[in-house]
Design a protein around this motif. Sequence first.
Motif: not given
Length: 278
Positions: A137-140, A145-154, A159-161
Amino acid sequence: VSNKLEDFEVLEVIGSGSFGTCYKVCNKYDKMIYVCKAIDYGKMDENQKELLVSEVNVLSGLKHPNIVQYHSRIINKKTTTLYIIMEYCEGGDLASIIVSCKKNKKPIEEGFIWQVLYQTGRALQACHSHLKHVVVLHRDIKPANVFLDSAGNVKLGDFGLARILQKEESCAETVVGTPFYMSPEVLGGGKYNRKSDIWALGCLIYELCALSPPFVASSFKLLTSSIKSGRFDRIPAHYSDDLHKMISFMLSVDHEYRPTIEMVLHHPAVVVRVSQRS
Ligand SMILES: CNC(=O)c1c(C)[nH]c(/C=C2\C(=O)Nc3ccc(Cl)cc32)c1C
């Protein structure tokens, strides 16, 4: 993969998250750019150290196009610091994108929001079905905590928690993650489970549309009653009814009514709108 600290040159600090600081680094040999998350475990108690070990194990065990790729870890016992080398996401985090769109009064495009829903959903699907007997469970889940790479992929990160749980058992702990994204069942002292991640995903998508979370309040008590009421303003009128209905579905107060991640990913409204850019 090189895993000595002197193989990396620090370029800049790019943020600080749970327990640590994130640096943008360059590997002297392959000239590749990475993120190095430095975590000082010196002051951690046994439980926190166990959580940290589980974060690194979760991350190193997951390989997915929509999860930040773990590369290596370096431990410096003298300075009680753990360095986690991970994939660099040039597009940064969604929290920064929300802040700049709010400042410039520029709404986020609906097409991009469906992409975030689909690709973050794919990351969650990988977590929820990772290793047959174990569910992660990601739980956070939150914009930071959601990032984008150079191609705009999410890419889902940090996974701190994250906790490794037996498939049926769900986490005994009650209060976890960002308060704004806490689900009614967690607030009701219930157990955090896969549907709590779906609730948080609904809050994330809502916030991309409205540039603020669905439930906000000036005190934890008021926030709790607002979340349990399940009432929130419709996203701005220029967004489609399909998007509003999908968000409302994910924000069902009763987690039994909430969709599984499979139902979200196979929903016709999602399928017609998304593709995996890479
Ligand atoms: C404004 N944000 C940035 O400039 C930014 C950029 C370009 N990258 C990041 C963060 C990460 C990044 O680029 N890769 C990461 C892997 C794991 C974690 Cl926890 C964070 C990152 C950030 C916060």
